[in-house]
Write a protein that holds these residues in place. Structure first.
Motif, short mmCIF file in Angstrom:
data_model
loop_
_atom_site.label_atom_id
_atom_site.label_comp_id
_atom_site.label_asym_id
_atom_site.label_seq_id
_atom_site.Cartn_x
_atom_site.Cartn_y
_atom_site.Cartn_z
N ARG A 28 9.62 -1.92 2.20
CA ARG A 28 8.49 -1.39 2.96
C ARG A 28 8.15 0.02 2.49
O ARG A 28 9.02 0.86 2.34
CB ARG A 28 8.83 -1.38 4.46
N THR A 29 6.86 0.28 2.23
CA THR A 29 6.43 1.59 1.75
C THR A 29 5.03 1.89 2.24
O THR A 29 4.23 0.98 2.47
CB THR A 29 6.47 1.66 0.21
N ARG A 30 4.73 3.18 2.38
CA ARG A 30 3.39 3.61 2.79
C ARG A 30 2.67 4.33 1.64
O ARG A 30 1.65 4.97 1.86
CB ARG A 30 3.47 4.55 3.99
N ILE A 31 3.20 4.24 0.42
CA ILE A 31 2.68 5.07 -0.67
C ILE A 31 1.57 4.36 -1.45
O ILE A 31 0.44 4.84 -1.50
CB ILE A 31 3.84 5.48 -1.61
N THR A 32 1.88 3.23 -2.07
CA THR A 32 0.91 2.57 -2.95
C THR A 32 0.75 1.10 -2.58
O THR A 32 1.74 0.40 -2.34
CB THR A 32 1.36 2.67 -4.43
N LEU A 33 -0.50 0.65 -2.57
CA LEU A 33 -0.82 -0.76 -2.36
C LEU A 33 -1.57 -1.26 -3.59
O LEU A 33 -2.53 -0.63 -4.04
CB LEU A 33 -1.71 -0.94 -1.13
N ILE A 34 -1.14 -2.39 -4.15
CA ILE A 34 -1.84 -3.04 -5.25
C ILE A 34 -2.40 -4.35 -4.70
O ILE A 34 -1.67 -5.19 -4.20
CB ILE A 34 -0.90 -3.31 -6.43
N ASP A 35 -3.74 -4.50 -4.79
CA ASP A 35 -4.37 -5.64 -4.14
C ASP A 35 -5.67 -6.01 -4.85
O ASP A 35 -6.57 -5.18 -4.98
CB ASP A 35 -4.66 -5.31 -2.67
N LYS A 36 -5.75 -7.23 -5.34
CA LYS A 36 -6.99 -7.78 -5.91
C LYS A 36 -7.56 -6.88 -7.02
O LYS A 36 -8.72 -6.44 -6.96
CB LYS A 36 -8.03 -8.02 -4.82
N ASP A 37 -6.75 -6.62 -8.02
CA ASP A 37 -7.16 -5.84 -9.19
C ASP A 37 -7.60 -4.42 -8.85
O ASP A 37 -8.39 -3.80 -9.57
CB ASP A 37 -8.28 -6.56 -9.97
N ARG A 38 -7.10 -3.91 -7.74
CA ARG A 38 -7.32 -2.51 -7.37
C ARG A 38 -5.99 -1.96 -6.86
O ARG A 38 -5.10 -2.72 -6.48
CB ARG A 38 -8.38 -2.37 -6.28
N TYR A 39 -5.86 -0.63 -6.87
CA TYR A 39 -4.67 -0.04 -6.27
C TYR A 39 -5.06 1.21 -5.50
O TYR A 39 -6.06 1.86 -5.80
CB TYR A 39 -3.58 0.20 -7.30
N PHE A 40 -4.25 1.52 -4.48
CA PHE A 40 -4.60 2.52 -3.51
C PHE A 40 -3.41 3.45 -3.25
O PHE A 40 -2.29 2.99 -3.13
CB PHE A 40 -5.02 1.87 -2.18
N PHE A 41 -3.69 4.75 -3.15
CA PHE A 41 -2.68 5.73 -2.78
C PHE A 41 -2.90 6.13 -1.32
O PHE A 41 -3.92 6.71 -0.98
CB PHE A 41 -2.76 6.98 -3.66
N ARG A 42 -1.95 5.77 -0.47
CA ARG A 42 -2.07 6.03 0.97
C ARG A 42 -3.42 5.54 1.51
O ARG A 42 -4.09 6.21 2.29
CB ARG A 42 -1.86 7.50 1.28
N GLY A 43 -3.83 4.36 1.06
CA GLY A 43 -5.04 3.72 1.56
C GLY A 43 -6.31 4.11 0.85
O GLY A 43 -7.37 3.53 1.12
#
Length: 419
Positions: A82-97
């Motif tokens: 579990r992490t709140r730092i980086t999300l990789i989703d559907k050919d995009r990535y996000f830093f803290r949302g």
């Protein structure tokens, strides 16, 4: 050290803040963070000096944390944390949302690092290292053989910087962030300046790094591309090096040691060193004038084509897309860009593999007159900020939770003693 056992659930029993923190394996201030998020309820007893907590509620939270936070088997048998730092989703990535490519386009590497660490944007922030620390580190690095690879220099620099810091074992957020803001520019300062390069010891980190990667004069578009590359690479979820960092932090290794763990893993040809393979391939394409024989040679040798495909993206790596767009504004990058497109088009005749960030980094390093190791150096410096973010997150978790069980497949005991 053993993991803490759950608090006893005797009816009506209440725990002090200290007892609750020990049961959860966290700091006392983290207990109140649980309260503010509605995960625990507190009560101040009449005449008491502090808050108390229901033992059953604490025990339930311990169980939930173990279930949700511990390393566990995810889909496909992969590790999941579990992490709140980086999300990789559907050919995009996000830093803290927040969309990471937008952040990198609008902010410097240092600003993106601060966002990753704190969730706050510090406009115009730059990282500097005390001259005394830099002097110690340079003495250690200068003692290495001349042919030493940049990542080896960075590892030695991290060790030397740690030895000079008496507060390295303070794992509080404030102390670790102070370490990060000094360590990153120290790593850059530990790299030898390139001959004929006009190097800087202050200003944005990308400007200081440029003169340690190439002797070519920097133009504004190239510096922008390097700064954005650093920001794009700052983190990418639980890559192999980041997992190593979290394992070290789980054992409460200090930040320098955690970063050293990441630097040890990053040298693998399937991780940080991948851009060097793409660099050499692009040079070969430029020398031979076409990608066709180069691709054929790679496949004949049983090697995969470097710089193509990514297991987390079905389409083009968003980091590559963002970096290619900036490199199109750099006139001297045009030949390397055309070579990269030739590689993609040639392989597309039989299979569709999109460019990844290693190919984009190779275009930057080849066109800037940098050595093949430069991409790995950029990667390591950039990712240090992400490793610090993950170490900080791990310090807030239960100690030693990164302890998967081995699946023994050897001879069944008891076996006779060897003769």
């Amino acid at each position: 050290m053993r993991d803490q056992e759950p608090a006893s659930g005797r009816p009506g029993r209440r725990l002090s803040t200290k007892e609750t923190a020990e049961a959860l394996g966290v700091k006392p201030e983290t207990v109140y963070a649980y309260v503010s998020r509605g995960q625990l309820s507190s009560r101040r007893e009449p005449g008491g000096r502090g808050s108390t907590f229901d033992a059953k509620e604490v025990e339930a939270l311990v169980r939930r944390n173990r279930r949700e936070s511990s390393v566990r088997s995810g889909s496909g048998g992969e590790l999941s944390v579990r992490t709140r730092i980086t999300l990789i989703d559907k050919d995009r990535y996000f830093f803290r949302g927040v969309d990471a490519t937008r952040l990198a386009a609008d902010h410097s590497y240092e600003e993106v690092a601060e966002w990753l660490w704190t969730g706050r944007m510090r406009a115009g922030v730059t990282f500097t290292a005390p001259k005394a620390v830099v002097a110690v580190v340079r003495r250690a690095v200068d003692a290495l053989p001349e042919h030493t690879a940049p990542t080896d220099r960075l590892r030695v620099a991290a060790i030397a910087a740690a030895a000079e810091d008496p507060l390295r074992f303070d794992l509080s957020e404030e102390s670790v962030l102070g370490t990060a803001r000094v360590l990153i520019p120290t790593l850059v300062a530990a790299l030898p300046p390139q001959p004929y390069a006009h190097h800087h010891d202050d200003g944005p980190l990308a400007h200081r790094l440029w003169g340690r990667l190439t002797g070519l004069e920097a133009d504004e578009a190239s510096l922008r591309a390097l700064d954005t590359a650093l920001a794009l690479l700052v983190d990418h979820d639980l890559a192999a090096s980041t997992l190593a960092v979290r394992v070290a932090a789980s054992a409460r290794a200090h930040a320098y040691a955690a970063v050293s763990a990441g630097l040890g893993v990053i040298e693998g040809p399937l991780h940080g060193a991948a851009s060097g393979l793409a660099h050499r391939m692009l040079q070969d394409v430029l020398e031979r004038g076409t990608a066709v024989p180069v691709i054929a040679d790679e496949l004949r040798a049983g090697r995969r084509i470097p710089g193509l495909g990514h297991r987390l993206y079905a389409g083009e790596d968003p980091r590559a897309r963002a970096l290619f767009a900036l490199l199109e504004r750099v006139p001297r990058a045009e030949p390397a860009l055309l070579a990269a497109r030739d590689v993609v088009a040639t392989t597309a005749r039989h299979t569709t593999l999109h460019a990844n960030v290693d190919l984009a980094l190779a275009v930057l390093t080849v066109s800037s007159g940098m050595p093949a190791t430069a991409g790995e150096t950029i990667f390591a410096v950039a990712r240090t900020a992400g490793w610090i973010a993950h170490a900080l997150e791990e310090y807030g978790e239960r100690p030693l939770r990164m302890r998967p069980s081995g699946h023994y497949v050897g001879p069944r005991p008891p076996q006779p003693l060897p003769e």
